[in-house]
Write a protein that holds these residues in place. Structure first.
Motif, PDB file in Angstrom:
ATOM      1  N   UNK A 214       0.839  -1.198   0.000  1.00 24.91           N
ATOM      2  CA  UNK A 214       0.000   0.000   0.000  1.00 24.91           C
ATOM      3  C   UNK A 214       0.878   1.254   0.000  1.00 24.91           C
ATOM      4  N   UNK A 215       0.319   2.355  -0.465  1.00 22.45           N
ATOM      5  CA  UNK A 215       0.953   3.657  -0.296  1.00 22.45           C
ATOM      6  C   UNK A 215       0.667   4.182   1.109  1.00 22.45           C
ATOM      7  N   UNK A 216      -0.533   3.871   1.632  1.00 18.89           N
ATOM      8  CA  UNK A 216      -1.011   4.414   2.901  1.00 18.89           C
ATOM      9  C   UNK A 216      -1.008   3.346   3.985  1.00 18.89           C
ATOM     10  N   UNK A 217      -0.809   3.780   5.226  1.00 24.27           N
ATOM     11  CA  UNK A 217      -0.797   2.860   6.354  1.00 24.27           C
ATOM     12  C   UNK A 217      -2.042   3.104   7.217  1.00 24.27           C
ATOM     13  N   UNK A 218      -3.075   2.273   7.089  1.00 26.38           N
ATOM     14  CA  UNK A 218      -4.325   2.512   7.823  1.00 26.38           C
ATOM     15  C   UNK A 218      -4.258   2.199   9.313  1.00 26.38           C
ATOM     16  N   UNK A 243      -5.363  12.121  -7.348  1.00 25.70           N
ATOM     17  CA  UNK A 243      -5.272  11.882  -5.906  1.00 25.70           C
ATOM     18  C   UNK A 243      -4.737  10.468  -5.693  1.00 25.70           C
ATOM     19  N   UNK A 244      -3.612  10.354  -5.005  1.00 22.34           N
ATOM     20  CA  UNK A 244      -3.031   9.034  -4.743  1.00 22.34           C
ATOM     21  C   UNK A 244      -3.948   8.219  -3.827  1.00 22.34           C
ATOM     22  N   UNK A 245      -4.091   6.942  -4.116  1.00 22.23           N
ATOM     23  CA  UNK A 245      -4.870   6.066  -3.247  1.00 22.23           C
ATOM     24  C   UNK A 245      -4.281   4.663  -3.287  1.00 22.23           C
ATOM     25  N   UNK A 246      -4.547   3.916  -2.240  1.00 23.88           N
ATOM     26  CA  UNK A 246      -4.143   2.507  -2.163  1.00 23.88           C
ATOM     27  C   UNK A 246      -5.383   1.645  -2.380  1.00 23.88           C
ATOM     28  N   UNK A 247      -5.347   0.805  -3.381  1.00 22.40           N
ATOM     29  CA  UNK A 247      -6.483  -0.078  -3.673  1.00 22.40           C
ATOM     30  C   UNK A 247      -6.243  -1.413  -2.968  1.00 22.40           C
ATOM     31  N   UNK A 248      -6.863  -1.581  -1.803  1.00 20.63           N
ATOM     32  CA  UNK A 248      -6.649  -2.785  -0.996  1.00 20.63           C
ATOM     33  C   UNK A 248      -7.497  -3.957  -1.458  1.00 20.63           C
ATOM     34  N   UNK A 249      -8.510  -3.678  -2.267  1.00 15.37           N
ATOM     35  CA  UNK A 249      -9.477  -4.688  -2.702  1.00 15.37           C
ATOM     36  C   UNK A 249     -10.131  -5.341  -1.475  1.00 15.37           C
ATOM     37  N   UNK A 250     -10.524  -6.612  -1.548  1.00 10.02           N
ATOM     38  CA  UNK A 250     -11.127  -7.295  -0.388  1.00 10.02           C
ATOM     39  C   UNK A 250      -9.998  -7.975   0.377  1.00 10.02           C
ATOM     40  N   UNK A 251      -9.605  -7.396   1.506  1.00 13.29           N
ATOM     41  CA  UNK A 251      -8.439  -7.943   2.201  1.00 13.29           C
ATOM     42  C   UNK A 251      -8.597  -7.987   3.723  1.00 13.29           C
ATOM     43  N   UNK A 260      -7.766   3.425   0.364  1.00  8.93           N
ATOM     44  CA  UNK A 260      -7.308   4.421   1.329  1.00  8.93           C
ATOM     45  C   UNK A 260      -6.715   5.612   0.583  1.00  8.93           C
ATOM     46  N   UNK A 261      -6.856   6.795   1.166  1.00 14.91           N
ATOM     47  CA  UNK A 261      -6.282   8.003   0.594  1.00 14.91           C
ATOM     48  C   UNK A 261      -6.089   9.027   1.704  1.00 14.91           C
ATOM     49  N   UNK A 262      -5.373  10.104   1.402  1.00 17.24           N
ATOM     50  CA  UNK A 262      -5.259  11.244   2.302  1.00 17.24           C
ATOM     51  C   UNK A 262      -6.147  12.371   1.793  1.00 17.24           C
ATOM     52  N   UNK A 263      -6.772  13.112   2.724  1.00 17.80           N
ATOM     53  CA  UNK A 263      -7.402  14.358   2.314  1.00 17.80           C
ATOM     54  C   UNK A 263      -6.312  15.418   2.188  1.00 17.80           C
ATOM     55  N   UNK A 264      -6.659  16.667   1.913  1.00 17.19           N
ATOM     56  CA  UNK A 264      -5.633  17.684   1.670  1.00 17.19           C
ATOM     57  C   UNK A 264      -4.958  18.142   2.956  1.00 17.19           C
ATOM     58  N   UNK A 265      -5.408  17.593   4.102  1.00 21.82           N
ATOM     59  CA  UNK A 265      -4.775  17.880   5.394  1.00 21.82           C
ATOM     60  C   UNK A 265      -3.960  16.698   5.904  1.00 21.82           C
ATOM     61  N   UNK A 266      -3.768  15.688   5.042  1.00 21.51           N
ATOM     62  CA  UNK A 266      -3.068  14.442   5.387  1.00 21.51           C
ATOM     63  C   UNK A 266      -3.803  13.601   6.418  1.00 21.51           C
ATOM     64  N   UNK A 267      -5.115  13.807   6.555  1.00 14.71           N
ATOM     65  CA  UNK A 267      -5.935  12.870   7.320  1.00 14.71           C
ATOM     66  C   UNK A 267      -6.199  11.652   6.451  1.00 14.71           C
TER      67      UNK A 267
END
Length: 275
Positions: A214-218, A243-251, A260-267
């Motif tokens: 993933x790009x993002x760590x949930x 907008x960058x996102x991580x496609x985790x599919x069914x996992x 998963x993605x970040x909003x413009x505040x890195x949330x």
């Protein structure tokens, strides 16, 4: 005790720019936010949802200007409960500092659980007795769950079990489970349904994103999870907007495609769809 998610508050730097970003994902802001103003006061904010159920964007104030208030620099959950006096009594018995606000319409309690995540409990019977909830507001999206990061999952579980009177469930993983632990010491769930809706508690795992490509760590920082009716449409929109996102599919949850993605505040945000 009966409970359900009322709303999730997301801290932002620039309210106007953040509003535009969330309108891209969720549709137009709801300017009729009587219940939100009742719970949070007249502070400037932006609300997406219906009758207090939904997501609120707010701009944190400098801590030194706060007087008798708590605020969070992470997304935090407001939990609607049918009984709050027992929570107040148990907080007192266990020496938890908390803030309580009472009015004719509602009672609210702000408290930090053992990993210092801000939690708000609200009792408002007129809201609680409604048929709607945060996952089914008659909109094209709903809130599926709130995930909070805990440095001691079992200690946080004990808070929600023994102080809040909520009941822990058991995590059920899909057949093609990702590379993460479902040991109750690492991951817990307080469900409001059989499809993993509710409150998730996870221990931060620095290798989570790396192991799952993933790009993002949930597992870091906590996040709200939105369910949409057409995740493919959302994915195409994110690609168009770059907008960058991580496609985790069914996992992680059976029958749910997650990204998963970040909003413009890195949330960090999760968007999912039942498949």
């Amino acid at each position: 005790m009966k409970w359900k998610i009322l709303n999730i508050s997301v801290p932002v730097k620039d309210l106007a720019r953040s509003k535009s970003f969330y309108e891209m994902l969720l549709g137009k802001e709801n300017i009729n936010k009587k219940e939100i103003d009742l719970i949070f006061g007249q502070d400037k904010n932006c609300f997406f949802g219906f009758q207090g159920f939904g997501v609120r964007l707010f701009t944190p104030k400098p801590d030194l200007l706060l007087k008798g208030k708590l605020q969070s620099r992470r997304s935090f959950i407001t939990i609607l409960v049918d009984e709050i006096d027992s929570i107040i009594n148990k907080l007192k018995q266990n020496d938890y500092p908390f803030l309580c606000k009472k009015s004719k319409e509602l009672t609210s309690v702000l408290v930090q659980e053992p990993s210092l995540n801000l939690i708000q409990f609200v009792k408002n019977i007129s809201l609680f007795d409604q048929e709607i909830d945060v996952s089914n507001m008659g909109l094209n999206w709903g809130i599926h769950h709130m995930n909070i990061e805990s440095l001691d999952v079992r200690q946080s579980v004990e808070f929600f079990n023994n102080i809040a009177g909520m009941s822990e469930g058991r995590w059920v993983a899909p057949m093609n489970k990702g590379d993460f632990s479902i040991n109750p010491k690492k991951l817990s769930i307080f469900p409001v349904s059989s499809d993993h809706k509710g409150l998730h508690i996870i221990e931060p795992d620095e290798g989570f994103a790396f192991r799952n490509n993933f790009i993002h760590n949930p597992s870091i920082g906590g996040h709200p999870a939105f369910t949409v009716k057409d995740l493919h449409k959302t994915i195409q929109l994110l690609k168009k907007k770059k907008v960058l996102f991580s496609d985790a599919k069914v996992y992680a949850m059976p029958g749910f495609h997650q990204i998963y993605l970040y909003d413009i505040n890195s949330n960090i945000l999760e968007i999912n769809q039942a498949v």
